[in-house]
Design a protein around this motif. Structure first.
Motif, short mmCIF file in Angstrom:
data_model
loop_
_atom_site.label_atom_id
_atom_site.label_comp_id
_atom_site.label_asym_id
_atom_site.label_seq_id
_atom_site.Cartn_x
_atom_site.Cartn_y
_atom_site.Cartn_z
N GLU A 59 26.36 1.78 -0.14
CA GLU A 59 25.01 2.30 0.09
C GLU A 59 23.97 1.55 -0.74
N GLY A 60 24.40 0.89 -1.81
CA GLY A 60 23.47 0.17 -2.67
C GLY A 60 22.74 1.11 -3.62
N ASP A 61 21.73 0.60 -4.29
CA ASP A 61 20.97 1.36 -5.27
C ASP A 61 19.89 2.18 -4.57
N GLY A 62 20.02 3.49 -4.61
CA GLY A 62 19.06 4.36 -3.95
C GLY A 62 17.66 4.28 -4.53
N THR A 63 17.54 3.80 -5.77
CA THR A 63 16.21 3.70 -6.38
C THR A 63 15.34 2.69 -5.64
N VAL A 64 15.96 1.66 -5.09
CA VAL A 64 15.21 0.67 -4.32
C VAL A 64 14.61 1.32 -3.08
N ARG A 65 15.43 2.13 -2.38
CA ARG A 65 14.92 2.82 -1.20
C ARG A 65 13.85 3.84 -1.59
N ALA A 66 14.02 4.47 -2.76
CA ALA A 66 13.02 5.44 -3.23
C ALA A 66 11.68 4.76 -3.47
N ALA A 67 11.70 3.60 -4.12
CA ALA A 67 10.45 2.87 -4.39
C ALA A 67 9.79 2.42 -3.09
N THR A 68 10.58 2.00 -2.12
CA THR A 68 10.03 1.62 -0.82
C THR A 68 9.39 2.82 -0.14
N ALA A 69 10.06 3.98 -0.23
CA ALA A 69 9.51 5.19 0.36
C ALA A 69 8.19 5.58 -0.29
N VAL A 70 8.09 5.40 -1.61
CA VAL A 70 6.84 5.70 -2.30
C VAL A 70 5.72 4.80 -1.79
N ASP A 71 6.00 3.50 -1.69
CA ASP A 71 4.99 2.57 -1.20
C ASP A 71 4.52 2.93 0.21
N ASP A 72 5.47 3.24 1.08
CA ASP A 72 5.13 3.58 2.46
C ASP A 72 4.30 4.86 2.52
N TRP A 73 4.67 5.84 1.71
CA TRP A 73 3.99 7.14 1.72
C TRP A 73 2.57 7.05 1.17
N LEU A 74 2.37 6.23 0.15
CA LEU A 74 1.06 6.15 -0.50
C LEU A 74 -0.05 5.67 0.45
N VAL A 75 0.33 5.00 1.52
CA VAL A 75 -0.68 4.51 2.47
C VAL A 75 -1.47 5.66 3.09
N THR A 76 -0.80 6.76 3.37
CA THR A 76 -1.46 7.89 4.04
C THR A 76 -1.37 9.20 3.25
N ALA A 77 -0.86 9.16 2.03
CA ALA A 77 -0.62 10.38 1.26
C ALA A 77 -1.91 11.13 0.99
N MET A 78 -1.82 12.46 1.03
CA MET A 78 -2.98 13.32 0.80
C MET A 78 -2.74 14.23 -0.40
N PRO A 79 -3.80 14.67 -1.06
CA PRO A 79 -3.66 15.63 -2.16
C PRO A 79 -3.10 16.95 -1.67
N LEU A 80 -2.56 17.75 -2.58
CA LEU A 80 -2.08 19.09 -2.24
C LEU A 80 -3.23 20.06 -2.40
N GLY A 81 -3.89 20.40 -1.33
CA GLY A 81 -5.03 21.30 -1.41
C GLY A 81 -6.33 20.54 -1.53
N ARG A 82 -7.40 21.26 -1.61
CA ARG A 82 -8.72 20.66 -1.66
C ARG A 82 -9.04 20.14 -3.05
N ALA A 83 -9.83 19.08 -3.14
CA ALA A 83 -10.16 18.45 -4.41
C ALA A 83 -11.56 18.80 -4.89
N ALA A 84 -12.14 19.90 -4.37
CA ALA A 84 -13.52 20.23 -4.71
C ALA A 84 -13.72 20.50 -6.19
N ALA A 85 -12.65 20.91 -6.88
CA ALA A 85 -12.77 21.26 -8.29
C ALA A 85 -12.61 20.07 -9.21
N ALA A 86 -12.43 18.87 -8.66
CA ALA A 86 -12.16 17.70 -9.48
C ALA A 86 -13.24 17.45 -10.55
N PRO A 87 -14.55 17.54 -10.24
CA PRO A 87 -15.53 17.29 -11.30
C PRO A 87 -15.37 18.24 -12.48
#
Length: 436
Positions: free
Chosen positions: A401-429
């Motif tokens: 199966e190889g090193d799963g960490t490599v697949r994990a890092a690839t999944a992170v990169d792919d996800w970050l392209v469209t990833a959204m916050p959990l809930g609204r960010a109105a309170a950020a300021p």
């Protein structure tokens, strides 16, 4: 991208985040690992930045209160762990906010995913989870924190809910205070519901050869295969196999590795006598984790002690393994094809012990029942040719199966392209102002 990994817990909880950090750094991300200073050498080797956190779970578990937690097991133990972290709530709030300063994404583990969810909502950044043990809700298997074996889908899902409820009891008041500090309403959906609603990335760091991928997990929850800590990190932390151990291994047949250092050994002399007697009776040599027997004096010739050492270098040179069943040690041993006796204490260890037995690649005994007789019975079963053969086959499948960490890092990169916050960010300021 600037990514913060919130990595609290014992070594087994923390090193997977450090392994992921190293691969993200290799992909040109700017990574911060928020963990305790004891892991500083490993973090430095990953190329990530250390953000110190004000807890030391390993020291706590070694004390009387921690030992009581280990003995309790189940949801009560989960609640007690949450209560332990509550004692550091104000300091954890401040350290977390420092760690996520300027972050564009945040990841939690099974201890910090709720904090990561709060940060995500407050600062308007994506959050994900790295599960190093089977805790992500599914009907395919029960929560790794509960004693009962596998049940039906409803029973399994209920077990996850019970464990999560226990954790919530321990941390709820602190999370509400953290939310108020960041300008958020104190209530709202649970962290897990927020992750599910946002289809946030949840990495399951397991081998499908060891635990098949549940069919009820969505594409945002990949089972990556077992993760590995890069050898350069272990070397930098001084975990190379010592020359004396190297020479001793070469002097005879491959030994049995006895990683008892992770277990709460109350009587070291009796345990050492049991280990010496059983290995002698079975005609095998034993390589013992020196953590618990440093003051034991000279060992019999068929036994040798070893300190903190790279398991990926050491275990392939052994014949079998005896240890607590923590996911990191278990992964290294099974990847090396070693039949394994799991002497479980706490958390996911009984889960993996039962899994080892079900696959026919080893045996399982609760550590509180470990004595000379149960050690001999368990080790004899592990050393049976049929058990060793199945373990060899499983090891080959895991290595393929190889090193799963490599697949994990690839999944992170792919996800970050469209990833959204959990809930609204109105309170950020207000959240940013609260840190000043």
């Amino acid at each position: 991208m600037r990514i913060t990994l919130l990595a609290l817990g014992t070594r087994g909880d923390v090193w997977p985040q450090i392994a992921l950090a190293s691969h993200l750094v290799d992909r040109d991300h700017d990574v911060t690992v928020a963990t305790t200073v004891g892991f500083a050498p490993l973090v430095a080797g990953s190329g990530a930045r250390l953000a110190p956190m004000p807890t030391d779970l390993t020291t706590f578990l070694a004390g009387d209160k921690g030992q009581a937690v280990l003995r309790s097991g189940g949801p009560r133990a989960v609640e007690a762990m949450g209560t332990y972290y509550s004692g550091f709530s104000d300091a954890l709030d401040a350290a977390t906010l420092t760690a996520v300063e300027g972050a564009e994404a945040v990841f939690g583990n099974q201890i910090t995913f709720e904090r990561a969810a709060v940060v995500s909502e407050a600062l308007g950044i994506p959050a994900g989870i790295a599960w190093p043990m089977p805790l992500g809700p599914t009907g395919a298997y029960p929560s790794a924190m509960l004693e009962p074996g596998f049940g039906g889908a409803r029973v399994n899902l209920l077990s996850h809910r019970l464990v999560y409820a226990g954790w919530q009891l321990g941390v709820r008041s602190d999370l509400r205070a953290f939310r108020r500090r960041l300008g958020l309403a104190p209530g709202g959906p649970s962290g897990l519901r927020r992750y599910a609603a946002a289809r946030a990335l949840q990495l399951h760091a397991f081998s499908p050869s060891l635990l098949p991928r549940p069919t009820d997990l969505g594409p945002e929850q990949p089972m990556t295969g077992l993760w590995q800590l890069p050898a350069r990190i272990r070397e930098g932390a001084g975990e190379a196999v010592p020359a004396a151990v190297d020479a001793w291994i070469d002097e005879g047949p491959p030994p049995v590795y006895l990683g008892l250092g992770s277990m709460p050994v109350p009587d070291t002399q009796r345990m050492l006598a049991d280990v010496a007697a059983v290995t002698s009776e079975l005609g095998v040599r034993g390589l013992i984790d020196a953590t618990w027997c440093a003051d034991a004096g000279p060992l019999p010739g068929h036994l040798h002690a070893v300190g903190s050492t790279d398991h990926d270098l050491l275990l392939p040179r052994c014949r079998a393994a005896v240890h607590h069943g923590g996911h990191g040690t278990l992964a290294a041993g099974l990847r090396a094809g070693l039949p394994t006796l799991v002497c479980s204490v706490f958390a996911d260890q009984p889960f993996w012990g039962r899994r080892v037995e079900r696959l026919g690649v080893g045996a399982h005994v609760r550590f509180r029942k470990l004595d000379r007789a149960t050690l001999r019975t368990g080790l004899a079963r592990v050393l049976e040719p049929a058990t060793a053969r199945r373990a060899t086959q499983l090891g080959a499948a895991i290595r393929a199966e190889g090193d799963g960490t490599v697949r994990a890092a690839t999944a992170v990169d792919d996800w970050l392209v469209t990833a959204m916050p959990l809930g609204r960010a109105a309170a950020a300021p207000r959240a940013l102002a609260a840190r000043s």
